[in-house]
Design an enzyme around this catalytic site. Sequence first.
Site, PDB file in Angstrom:
ATOM      1  N   VAL A  22       0.873  -1.171   0.000  1.00  0.00           N
ATOM      2  CA  VAL A  22       0.000   0.000   0.000  1.00  0.00           C
ATOM      3  C   VAL A  22       0.910   1.220   0.000  1.00  0.00           C
ATOM      4  O   VAL A  22       1.942   1.223   0.673  1.00  0.00           O
ATOM      5  CB  VAL A  22      -0.915   0.019   1.248  1.00  0.00           C
ATOM      6  CG1 VAL A  22      -1.796   1.266   1.253  1.00  0.00           C
ATOM      7  CG2 VAL A  22      -1.772  -1.238   1.311  1.00  0.00           C
ATOM      8  N   CYS A  23       0.533   2.247  -0.777  1.00  0.00           N
ATOM      9  CA  CYS A  23       1.216   3.535  -0.699  1.00  0.00           C
ATOM     10  C   CYS A  23       2.708   3.364  -1.036  1.00  0.00           C
ATOM     11  O   CYS A  23       3.045   2.645  -1.979  1.00  0.00           O
ATOM     12  CB  CYS A  23       0.982   4.098   0.709  1.00  0.00           C
ATOM     13  SG  CYS A  23       1.193   5.870   0.902  1.00  0.00           S
ATOM     14  N   THR A  24       3.592   3.992  -0.284  1.00  0.00           N
ATOM     15  CA  THR A  24       5.021   3.890  -0.587  1.00  0.00           C
ATOM     16  C   THR A  24       5.599   2.518  -0.257  1.00  0.00           C
ATOM     17  O   THR A  24       6.796   2.300  -0.469  1.00  0.00           O
ATOM     18  CB  THR A  24       5.821   4.975   0.168  1.00  0.00           C
ATOM     19  OG1 THR A  24       5.599   4.802   1.567  1.00  0.00           O
ATOM     20  CG2 THR A  24       5.404   6.368  -0.264  1.00  0.00           C
ATOM     21  N   GLY A  25       4.770   1.611   0.228  1.00  0.00           N
ATOM     22  CA  GLY A  25       5.224   0.229   0.395  1.00  0.00           C
ATOM     23  C   GLY A  25       5.738  -0.358  -0.918  1.00  0.00           C
ATOM     24  O   GLY A  25       6.619  -1.225  -0.918  1.00  0.00           O
TER      25      GLY A  25
ATOM     26  N   ALA B 106      -2.550   2.166  -4.367  1.00  0.00           N
ATOM     27  CA  ALA B 106      -2.217   3.595  -4.287  1.00  0.00           C
ATOM     28  C   ALA B 106      -2.154   4.001  -2.805  1.00  0.00           C
ATOM     29  O   ALA B 106      -2.002   3.154  -1.925  1.00  0.00           O
ATOM     30  CB  ALA B 106      -3.232   4.403  -5.081  1.00  0.00           C
TER      31      ALA B 106
END
Lengths: 262, 262
Positions: free
Chosen positions: A150-153, A200
């Site tokens: 998720v996200c910057t993961g 995202a």
Amino acid sequence: MAETDRDRRRLLRTVVAGGIGAGLVTAGGASSARAEPAAREDVAGEEGEVRVAVLLYDGFTALDAVGPYEVLCRVPGVTVTTVAERAGRVRTDTGELSLVAERSLESVTRAEILLVPGGGQRGTTATMANPAVLDWIRHIHRRTVWTTSVCTGSLILGAAGLLRGLPATTYWASRPYLAEVGAVYTPGRFVEAGKIVTAAGVSAGIDMGLHLAARLAGDQVGRAMQLAVEYDPDPPFDTGSPENASPELQRLALRLLADAAT
Amino acid sequence: MAETDRDRRRLLRTVVAGGIGAGLVTAGGASSARAEPAAREDVAGEEGEVRVAVLLYDGFTALDAVGPYEVLCRVPGVTVTTVAERAGRVRTDTGELSLVAERSLESVTRAEILLVPGGGQRGTTATMANPAVLDWIRHIHRRTVWTTSVCTGSLILGAAGLLRGLPATTYWASRPYLAEVGAVYTPGRFVEAGKIVTAAGVSAGIDMGLHLAARLAGDQVGRAMQLAVEYDPDPPFDTGSPENASPELQRLALRLLADAAT
């Protein structure tokens, strides 16, 4: 693509039904190497478990981890554990909230689903440069059914070398960095590339989680989980994506994030 | 109603700008009893803090707490703390995830915003019958600017006697229980009744959190926080409310919840 999807779903259902041979011994220990996938569409089998490992690290974003957790944890056959370099309290990006990592990296050697949440700049970049965590991610990824972020993961998955040449997404403000880890930014609330699914920013993990729940146990369970978390979103504004936000609003969002970061 | 809304927003902005007199000494200790509210629309003042206290209890639902936390924690002037009977690890309803309570009930005597998350049946009913927690809620409520809940958290507010005769909402499956605590079920993603705001189930706390963020610091900050958490929902199904779910699907959702509960 649809064929691949069906194959993956069949695989998952087989995993849930009790393991597909010695390679996927279930966490419950009661592996029965059934040859046929479970027949039921609505609820996955009781005999096996799909182990979800949620990576936590200093500076992760709470909702990135908790969103998918909340919609996966009640899918039949799913067990969730939290994993960090050291078991115990792990601080989020604001420093104001901590979650507990139940397990250390060394103690988790298998998971059917790996979830890597994003974090603030400090937490993300430190994790991207942490060889112990990246080694663990690569090790777990080798035998996952889904490797997710998720996200910057996704930048962390990228730093582990898992996204080279693959379509992926990330936090809206971090899209340019995907190229630096060899990935190809692709629009979408979440993006599938083989067994890798990247979502995202932050709240997008809820949508990805529901999608995975449906893949794991069928659309009816996915629908039921959406009802279980009463996910009938009604945001007060329409500014949830940068496409709907002015440059000024984008700057304000990034400033609020930076100011609250530890 | 619009007038009341404006008054409340003015009050909040005044709180953020540095306290409205001796009654609202800020957490930062630097209370300056300004007569006029802050003029800026976009970002609340730096001089004061709005303290958000998130109640945690054994068996709470993680997303109920984390959703609003994630959109409030970065609003300028806001500080968030987690509070439970005893500081330390607090298990969620599945038993698979724990959050850390930073503070004990005794150590928190004031908060501008109180947030009571919902939980599984065991956690909710135990908390509704816990005099120490209910006394604390009543005490904090006396001087809050907003007293809020997510999901079955409204039943806990009700058990504390705060909802008598008031419109409120709760988890979809718990709507009939609102009458038992004297509240009047009212449809809505969240329902305002004076300074009490109750949100519907689990994920509804995100929508309520954004609404509160806008009230605290203006619509532009609300919009920016929606972008900051990239809240541009795109659920795979449309079954997030019972109005869109068949009785069969509702039964399945409740069964999944019951089966995963500890």
